[in-house]
Design an enzyme around this catalytic site. Structure first.
Site, short mmCIF file in Angstrom:
data_model
loop_
_atom_site.label_atom_id
_atom_site.label_comp_id
_atom_site.label_asym_id
_atom_site.label_seq_id
_atom_site.Cartn_x
_atom_site.Cartn_y
_atom_site.Cartn_z
CB SER A 149 0.92 25.90 5.71
OG SER A 149 0.64 24.75 4.95
CE LYS A 180 -5.15 16.68 5.12
NZ LYS A 180 -4.60 16.36 3.81
CG ASN A 194 -7.27 20.74 2.46
OD1 ASN A 194 -8.35 20.85 1.88
ND2 ASN A 194 -6.17 21.30 2.01
CG ASP A 201 -5.13 18.12 0.40
OD1 ASP A 201 -4.31 19.06 0.40
OD2 ASP A 201 -5.34 17.40 1.40
N GLY A 209 -4.99 6.00 1.42
CA GLY A 209 -5.25 6.89 2.55
C GLY A 209 -6.04 8.11 2.09
N GLY A 210 -6.03 9.15 2.93
CA GLY A 210 -6.80 10.36 2.63
C GLY A 210 -6.36 11.03 1.34
CG LEU A 215 0.25 12.35 -3.84
CD1 LEU A 215 -1.02 12.27 -2.99
CD2 LEU A 215 -0.04 13.14 -5.10
CE1 TYR A 274 4.58 18.48 0.72
CE2 TYR A 274 6.66 19.48 1.38
CZ TYR A 274 5.37 19.10 1.68
OH TYR A 274 4.86 19.33 2.93
N GLY A 312 5.20 16.49 -5.55
CA GLY A 312 3.99 17.01 -4.90
C GLY A 312 4.04 18.48 -4.51
P1 NAP Z 1 -1.95 7.94 4.88
O1 NAP Z 1 -3.34 8.28 5.32
O2 NAP Z 1 -0.95 7.40 5.83
O3 NAP Z 1 -2.16 6.91 3.68
C1 NAP Z 1 -1.10 6.24 3.03
C2 NAP Z 1 -1.62 4.87 2.61
O4 NAP Z 1 -0.61 4.20 1.85
C3 NAP Z 1 -1.94 3.98 3.81
O5 NAP Z 1 -3.16 3.32 3.58
C4 NAP Z 1 -0.75 2.99 3.79
O6 NAP Z 1 -1.04 1.76 4.37
C5 NAP Z 1 -0.54 2.85 2.32
N1 NAP Z 1 0.72 2.22 1.95
C6 NAP Z 1 1.89 2.17 2.65
N2 NAP Z 1 2.82 1.48 1.94
C7 NAP Z 1 2.24 1.09 0.78
C8 NAP Z 1 2.67 0.37 -0.37
N3 NAP Z 1 3.89 -0.13 -0.46
N4 NAP Z 1 1.81 0.21 -1.40
C9 NAP Z 1 0.56 0.67 -1.33
N5 NAP Z 1 0.06 1.35 -0.24
C10 NAP Z 1 0.90 1.55 0.79
O7 NAP Z 1 -1.28 9.18 4.20
P2 NAP Z 1 -1.96 10.35 3.35
O8 NAP Z 1 -2.39 11.44 4.22
O9 NAP Z 1 -2.94 9.74 2.43
O10 NAP Z 1 -0.68 10.88 2.56
C11 NAP Z 1 0.02 10.07 1.64
C12 NAP Z 1 1.23 10.83 1.12
O11 NAP Z 1 0.81 11.96 0.39
C13 NAP Z 1 2.15 11.34 2.22
O12 NAP Z 1 3.49 11.17 1.81
C14 NAP Z 1 1.82 12.79 2.31
O13 NAP Z 1 2.92 13.56 2.77
C15 NAP Z 1 1.49 13.10 0.86
N6 NAP Z 1 0.59 14.25 0.72
C16 NAP Z 1 1.05 15.30 -0.01
C17 NAP Z 1 0.25 16.41 -0.19
C18 NAP Z 1 0.77 17.56 -1.01
O14 NAP Z 1 0.20 18.64 -0.91
N7 NAP Z 1 1.79 17.39 -1.81
C19 NAP Z 1 -1.03 16.46 0.38
C20 NAP Z 1 -1.48 15.36 1.12
C21 NAP Z 1 -0.64 14.26 1.28
P3 NAP Z 1 -0.73 1.56 5.95
O15 NAP Z 1 -1.90 2.14 6.64
O16 NAP Z 1 -0.58 0.11 6.07
O17 NAP Z 1 0.57 2.31 6.23
#
Ligand code: NAP
Length: 293
Positions: free
Chosen positions: A22, A71, A92, A107, A134-135, A232, A234, A255
């Site tokens: 960022s 967040k 965010n 987001d 997740g979020g 998501l 990148y 992403g």
């Molecule tokens: P998070 O809060 O950790 O949520 C991820 C979720 O996926 C958790 O509930 C996790 O469960 C679950 N999970 C893990 N393995 C899985 C599987 N095999 N099948 C289904 N669900 C599974 O993360 P987040 O903040 O939501 O972010 C998720 C991803 O998006 C990250 O890689 C992040 O870098 C990316 N992201 C990208 C952007 C962008 O601008 N491009 C923005 C936001 C996020 P557990 O709790 O059991 O691990």
């Protein structure tokens, strides 16, 4: 640039933050727009974050981003939270209106802008599978629903998290059917066959040793139709999830666009100016390349 009376300070709070691109993106935009400003990175443990946010009314910052794991917690310190951020359950971007701090979720807007604008995918009337609850998944499901998606299946290792998203969104969006299931089950496999768009909103794929988010043989060949696959993540630019989809002949998107456009929207909320999108994209790509070296 000289730091004078018009100097402004922006920043990001989170933990950990060593990966963040960022500052590169926002400082390039400030330079392009002739805004005398810096964007700082504050990696804060929970106690430090709490202490800092208790003093939010006296901040000399002009705006800031918040990332994992704050967040949700940030919301209670703000004067107002935009309805869509409240519904998603995450802020965010925080911007100032007069003396009031307002929380937004860019987001979701970033996700939609890259899906529709860069990917050319229109959610209206379509079927989606969202992997992860997740979020980020909450922002994705909200965005898809706002654009009129017909069906969404949400799969997570903890199905209760997926059920919570389905319940929350079902109260707001009456024309979308939501299903919540456990990751890795037959229901996911079946839904993948019928889906128009499949989104990886889990962190699986960030690390080289991560297991596949879905087995490649669950992905149908693109004989009858092309499915739109979005990750998501990148970095890496092509995750195993996207590689498998490409091998089966489907359309793919990573992403980076989501990251770019959430930043674009944040900058516009902070400055009231039109963001220099190409400059910000170039800065992101350069920062990513530098990280790879
Ligand atoms: P998070 O809060 O950790 O949520 C991820 C979720 O996926 C958790 O509930 C996790 O469960 C679950 N999970 C893990 N393995 C899985 C599987 N095999 N099948 C289904 N669900 C599974 O993360 P987040 O903040 O939501 O972010 C998720 C991803 O998006 C990250 O890689 C992040 O870098 C990316 N992201 C990208 C952007 C962008 O601008 N491009 C923005 C936001 C996020 P557990 O709790 O059991 O691990």
């Amino acid at each position: 640039m000289k730091k004078n009376g018009s100097f402004k300070l922006y920043g990001i709070f989170g933990y950990p933050l060593s990966h963040t691109l960022s500052p590169a993106m926002h400082e390039a935009a400030f330079r392009e727009l002739g805004i005398d400003a810096n964007y700082i990175v504050l990696e804060l443990i929970p106690d430090a974050f709490k202490k800092l946010m208790r003093r939010v009314s006296g901040f000399s910052l002009s705006g800031f981003n918040v990332t994992v794991p704050y967040k949700e917690t940030v919301m209670k310190y703000l004067d107002e939270v935009r309805p869509e951020a409240r519904a998603i359950g995450a802020v965010n971007t925080v911007f100032k209106q007069g003396t009031r701090w307002i929380g937004a979720n860019t987001d979701m807007e970033g996700f939609l802008r890259t899906l529709v604008g860069d990917g050319g995918f229109r959610p209206s009337g379509k079927k989606a599978v969202v992997l992860g609850a997740g979020g980020a998944a909450r922002a994705v499901v909200y965005g898809l629903s706002r654009e009129g998606i017909r069906e969404v299946l949400i799969a997570d290792c903890f199905p209760e998290k997926a059920r919570k998203i389905a319940r929350d969104m079902g109260k707001i969006f009456k024309r979308t059917d939501y299903r919540a299931v456990e990751a890795g089950t037959l229901e996911v496999k079946e839904a993948l066959q019928k889906a128009d768009v499949i989104i990886n909103a889990t962190p699986l794929g960030l690390k080289a040793q991560d297991p596949a988010v879905i087995p490649e043989d669950w992905i149908p060949r693109s004989i009858a139709k092309k499915i739109f696959f979005m990750d998501l993540i990148y970095n890496p630019a092509v995750t195993p999830f996207l590689k498998s989809a490409k091998r089966k002949g489907h359309r793919t998107l990573n992403g980076l666009g989501m990251l770019l456009y959430q930043g674009v929207r944040a900058l516009e909320l902070w400055t009231g100016r039109k963001a220099p999108v190409d400059v910000m994209r170039r800065a992101l790509l350069q920062a990513l390349e530098a990280k790879g070296k």
